[in-house]
Each structure stands twice: as C-alpha cells, then as structure tokens.
Design a protein around this motif. Structure first.
Motif, PDB file in Angstrom:
ATOM      1  N   UNK A  79       0.786  -1.237   0.000  1.00  0.00           N
ATOM      2  CA  UNK A  79       0.000   0.000   0.000  1.00  0.00           C
ATOM      3  C   UNK A  79       0.816   1.284   0.000  1.00  0.00           C
ATOM      4  N   UNK A  80       2.065   1.225  -0.424  1.00  0.00           N
ATOM      5  CA  UNK A  80       2.853   2.446  -0.479  1.00  0.00           C
ATOM      6  C   UNK A  80       2.278   3.391  -1.547  1.00  0.00           C
ATOM      7  N   UNK A  81       2.652   4.640  -1.427  1.00  0.00           N
ATOM      8  CA  UNK A  81       2.316   5.682  -2.409  1.00  0.00           C
ATOM      9  C   UNK A  81       0.817   5.951  -2.554  1.00  0.00           C
ATOM     10  N   UNK A  82       0.029   5.525  -1.568  1.00  0.00           N
ATOM     11  CA  UNK A  82      -1.419   5.770  -1.615  1.00  0.00           C
ATOM     12  C   UNK A  82      -1.809   6.789  -0.552  1.00  0.00           C
ATOM     13  N   UNK A  83      -3.052   7.291  -0.677  1.00  0.00           N
ATOM     14  CA  UNK A  83      -3.672   8.096   0.368  1.00  0.00           C
ATOM     15  C   UNK A  83      -4.862   7.320   0.919  1.00  0.00           C
ATOM     16  N   UNK A  84      -5.118   7.471   2.213  1.00  0.00           N
ATOM     17  CA  UNK A  84      -6.213   6.742   2.843  1.00  0.00           C
ATOM     18  C   UNK A  84      -7.337   7.680   3.243  1.00  0.00           C
ATOM     19  N   UNK A  85      -8.546   7.300   2.846  1.00  0.00           N
ATOM     20  CA  UNK A  85      -9.765   8.016   3.213  1.00  0.00           C
ATOM     21  C   UNK A  85     -10.624   7.084   4.054  1.00  0.00           C
ATOM     22  N   UNK A  86     -10.902   7.477   5.296  1.00  0.00           N
ATOM     23  CA  UNK A  86     -11.771   6.686   6.164  1.00  0.00           C
ATOM     24  C   UNK A  86     -13.216   7.080   5.878  1.00  0.00           C
ATOM     25  N   UNK A  87     -14.015   6.084   5.456  1.00  0.00           N
ATOM     26  CA  UNK A  87     -15.373   6.395   5.000  1.00  0.00           C
ATOM     27  C   UNK A  87     -16.342   5.320   5.478  1.00  0.00           C
ATOM     28  N   UNK A  88     -17.423   5.770   6.096  1.00  0.00           N
ATOM     29  CA  UNK A  88     -18.480   4.861   6.536  1.00  0.00           C
ATOM     30  C   UNK A  88     -19.436   4.626   5.371  1.00  0.00           C
ATOM     31  N   UNK A  89     -19.208   3.545   4.644  1.00  0.00           N
ATOM     32  CA  UNK A  89     -19.990   3.256   3.445  1.00  0.00           C
ATOM     33  C   UNK A  89     -21.419   2.826   3.770  1.00  0.00           C
ATOM     34  N   UNK A  90     -21.691   2.569   5.031  1.00  0.00           N
ATOM     35  CA  UNK A  90     -23.038   2.151   5.418  1.00  0.00           C
ATOM     36  C   UNK A  90     -23.937   3.342   5.737  1.00  0.00           C
ATOM     37  N   UNK A  91     -23.385   4.544   5.673  1.00  0.00           N
ATOM     38  CA  UNK A  91     -24.186   5.744   5.908  1.00  0.00           C
ATOM     39  C   UNK A  91     -24.477   6.449   4.586  1.00  0.00           C
ATOM     40  N   UNK A  92     -25.632   7.083   4.453  1.00  0.00           N
ATOM     41  CA  UNK A  92     -25.939   7.832   3.216  1.00  0.00           C
ATOM     42  C   UNK A  92     -24.897   8.904   2.937  1.00  0.00           C
ATOM     43  N   UNK A  93     -24.420   9.543   3.998  1.00  0.00           N
ATOM     44  CA  UNK A  93     -23.438  10.610   3.811  1.00  0.00           C
ATOM     45  C   UNK A  93     -22.105  10.044   3.309  1.00  0.00           C
ATOM     46  N   UNK A  94     -21.720   8.851   3.822  1.00  0.00           N
ATOM     47  CA  UNK A  94     -20.505   8.223   3.326  1.00  0.00           C
ATOM     48  C   UNK A  94     -20.621   7.857   1.862  1.00  0.00           C
ATOM     49  N   UNK A  95     -21.757   7.335   1.463  1.00  0.00           N
ATOM     50  CA  UNK A  95     -21.976   7.000   0.050  1.00  0.00           C
ATOM     51  C   UNK A  95     -21.969   8.250  -0.817  1.00  0.00           C
ATOM     52  N   UNK A  96     -22.464   9.343  -0.276  1.00  0.00           N
ATOM     53  CA  UNK A  96     -22.427  10.614  -1.014  1.00  0.00           C
ATOM     54  C   UNK A  96     -20.992  10.993  -1.358  1.00  0.00           C
ATOM     55  N   UNK A  97     -20.105  10.833  -0.381  1.00  0.00           N
ATOM     56  CA  UNK A  97     -18.686  11.130  -0.618  1.00  0.00           C
ATOM     57  C   UNK A  97     -18.096  10.143  -1.620  1.00  0.00           C
ATOM     58  N   UNK A  98     -18.429   8.847  -1.493  1.00  0.00           N
ATOM     59  CA  UNK A  98     -17.911   7.834  -2.417  1.00  0.00           C
ATOM     60  C   UNK A  98     -18.315   8.145  -3.854  1.00  0.00           C
TER      61      UNK A  98
END
Length: 420
Positions: free
Chosen positions: A85-104
């Motif tokens: 996983x080098x050279x990546x950025x990590x985004x913590x996202x709650x995919x089970x929430x409508x707001x998280x899916x909005x960001x996705x």
C-alpha cells in the motif's frame, strides 16, 4: 515488533536518475480493495504516478493491516500491509451511511479508475455496481477482482490464494511424487492476479485514450491460477498426460535440479543441448560425456537422469561454491545458490539492483521497502512513500480532491460519514 536497528542499516532509497513526469500522473484511482490481489495492483499504478485513494472503513481499515509482524507504535500498519500500500492516500469512509456513500459517489465522479475486490454482491448492496457508476462517470474504468468471476454459477464463492492453487491443479504439480502436492509459501496467485489486473487497467486506459469511453474490467483469481500452471496445461490438452510431481528436477530438461557442492546447495538448469555440452566440457571437464552421441540429445538425457545426476553430484561435492560459481558463470551455464530469504535480500544481486532499501516513515523514522521490478528509463517509478494510517488523508482528500468547504466537511463528520 519491528527490528529498527536492522532497518536503519538498510541503504537509503535512491530517487530517479533524472527529473521526469510520472507516466500515470493525472490518473485518479479509487481503491476499494483489501488483502493482496487488489492492493498490489493499485500500488503498481501508484508507483508510477497515479493518485490512488484507498477507501477504508473508519478506525479498522483493511483487514490486511493486522497481519504480523506489527509494531506497537504503528497500530494497523503491519509489515504485509506496508508491502502492498505504499504511495497511496487513505480516506476513512463509513460506506453504510448515506453521507458516506455521497462522498464515495463524488470521488467516483472525479475518478479515472475504480478497483474493488469485495465478495460478489457487496458493491451492488452499496449501490456502487458498474452500471450505477457508469451513469455517474461514463469514462470510468471499473476493475472488479474476484475469485471465480462476477457471473455464472460460482460467482458467490469466496476464494483465497491457496484455494486457487488447489483447484487449478497447481498444487498437484508441485512437490515430491511420494507425498501430497504442496502450495507455494508465497501468495503467488494473489501476486499474479494483481499483475494481471494492472495490465487490464492499463489496456483499458489505452482504449479510453482512443475513444473516450470507460469499460468494465474483470480479473478472476481462478482464471489467473489456470494461467500459472504454465505450459503444462497445453501439454495436457494435446496429449492427455497428467503432470507429475518431480520435486526439484524438470520433466522437460536434463540435467536440471539441485546439487550439493562442498558447502551449499545450488540449482542448475540445462535448458538446451548447448548448455549441456558446456556444462560437461568446460565445467566438469568431461568431454566424453559432453559429446556422447546419445547423451548430447535432450530426449535421451531424460532417460539417463540418474546416471548423470550421480556423475555431477560426485564432482560437485569435491569443491565449494566459490570454486564452482565462477566456472559455471564463465561457461554460460544457468545456475544459482539455493538461498534463504535473508540471504537473497542481502545478496549482491539484490544490492546491485537497489531492490531493498529504507524509506521515511512519519512515526518510525524508517521502514523497509522492496522496489518495484518495473524499470522504465524515461518515466521511472516515483520515490516510494510509506503506506498511510487509516484515514490519514481524509481531510486533504475532501478539501483538495472534492473541494468540499469546512462547513460541508463538518456536516458530513457530524452525520457519521467518517466514523466515530
């Protein structure tokens, strides 16, 4: 616990010889992958300049983060995770929430590539299946990595590397004839599937450059495992012959196998008649064997393997590797010491290729790094950056990639889009 004293002795990573624009600069990859096959594919894209955003569950992140060894100062950053996983950025996202899916979905709209290797049906349950994503972004290349494909009677099956080794016939081909076949210690099917996925994504990017259209790309572990059985599959299809386990010898070439010199085991591969002649004439000083009218032909040597191996083992046992290695090299006989992993990583060959170095880490100071095997003279891999902690880049991604203002970010955070 990481052995920091050993790590600090590794050579520093060297940057590219000359400034160069990364070949995938400007390509954005949304990475919904975990474990090995998916993350290793996206890491290769990141190595060559793609902006890879790893979307992870808040707090916990990728399960692969917890494979040992780990370090108390690096929660959820075990060595195997750092490897993929080098050279990546990590985004913590709650995919089970409508707001998280909005960001996705906002990320997908901005992306060039999406890669996922969830179990079949997971992306559909999130509402992020290919057809939905294609409507959000028609130029999107959507790469789905699975065990047995996303359609058909086996799409629901879970699959891991050793299962693919077993079901593809790969295990049946490896080991010794007097016992069960064996799997490889390395996750070879995961690694080869990652390489296949990377190739497929690059081909899709090339196709899009021509016609402007994205597409669905599928790579399956089982499909790749069949490929990894090598030309034995075609030998079987043309003759009906079932490959046998031959240990360290080769069923197709002779003499090929492991021999013991005075101080260490080593492998010789006589892939053709010319190598055989050079081995016996220049190295073992047996011109009578080298030019024997029967033994000089590959097919005949297969029938005389025991005799040839006996002659060779007797000769090699009389001198150390330091005696035989230069003679074998000068004669052009492919050979190599059977090393431990520690010996291989510390070898002159690895050092000459700058394969093992250390790179900076914001907590530990330094961590080890194993370089990409891909060498491009004009557009080399970018210098390695350590794999991120869970959600380490969430704020930066929301602001710089999606251009969300502070008020919107705060509202999303309050709604639970990024977890607790």
């Amino acid at each position: 616990m990481f052995d920091q004293s050993r790590i600090n002795e590794l050579p520093l990573q060297q940057g590219p010889a000359a400034p160069a624009t990364a070949v995938l600069e400007g390509v954005r990859v949304i990475d919904f992958t975990h474990f090995v096959a998916g993350p290793l594919a996206t890491m290769t894209l990141a190595d060559f300049g793609a902006d890879v955003i790893k979307v992870e569950a808040p707090n916990k992140g990728d399960d692969f983060r917890y494979y040992p060894p780990s370090d108390p100062e690096l929660p959820a950053q075990g060595a195997p995770y750092l490897w993929t996983n080098r050279n990546k950025r990590s985004l913590a996202l709650n995919m089970k929430s409508p707001e998280g899916l909005e960001v996705a979905k906002a990320l997908i709209e901005s992306a060039d590539v999406l890669v996922e290797n969830f179990s079949t049906g997971v992306m559909e349950r999130f509402g992020l299946d290919y057809e939905t994503c294609r409507k959000i972004n028609p130029r999107l290349i959507y790469c789905s990595v699975s065990a047995y494909g996303r359609t058909g009677p086996y799409a629901d099956r879970l699959g891991f590397d050793p299962i693919a080794q077993a079901e593809s016939g790969f295990i049946s081909m490896n080991g010794y004839s007097d016992r069960q076949g064996v799997r490889t210690g390395s996750a070879i099917m995961d690694i080869s599937t990652a390489m296949t996925a990377t190739n497929a994504i690059l081909l899709a990017l090339l196709a899009r450059q021509r016609d402007g259209k994205g597409q669905f790309v599928e790579v399956a572990l089982f499909d790749t495992a069949i490929l990894m059985t090598g030309f034995a599959a075609m030998q079987h299809l043309t003759t009906g012959h079932e490959p046998q386990r031959n240990g360290n010898t080769s069923p197709d070439t002779c003499p090929s196998g492991v021999f013991e010199c005075e101080d260490t085991p080593f492998y010789i591969n006589c892939g053709n008649d010319g190598i055989f002649v050079r081995l016996f004439e220049q190295v073992l000083e047996r011109p009578d064997i080298a030019h024997d009218p029967v033994l000089s032909k590959r097919a005949n040597r297969l029938q005389s393997r025991d005799m040839l191996f006996g002659l060779m083992q007797d000769a090699f046992s009389r001198h150390p590797w330091s005696y035989w290695q230069p003679k074998l090299r000068a004669a052009g006989v492919p050979s190599g010491q059977v090393r431990t992993l520690a010996e291989a990583l510390a070898s002159d060959e690895a050092r000459s290729r700058d394969l093992v170095t250390r790179i900076e880490h914001p907590v530990k100071g330094w961590i080890p790094n194993i370089a990409t095997p891909l060498r491009l003279a004009r557009t080399p891999a970018r210098p390695a950056r350590a794999a991120p902690a869970v959600g380490a880049d969430t704020q930066e991604i929301l602001a710089d990639v999606l251009h969300f203002d502070e008020a919107r970010i705060d509202a999303l955070r309050a709604a639970g889009a990024f977890g607790g």
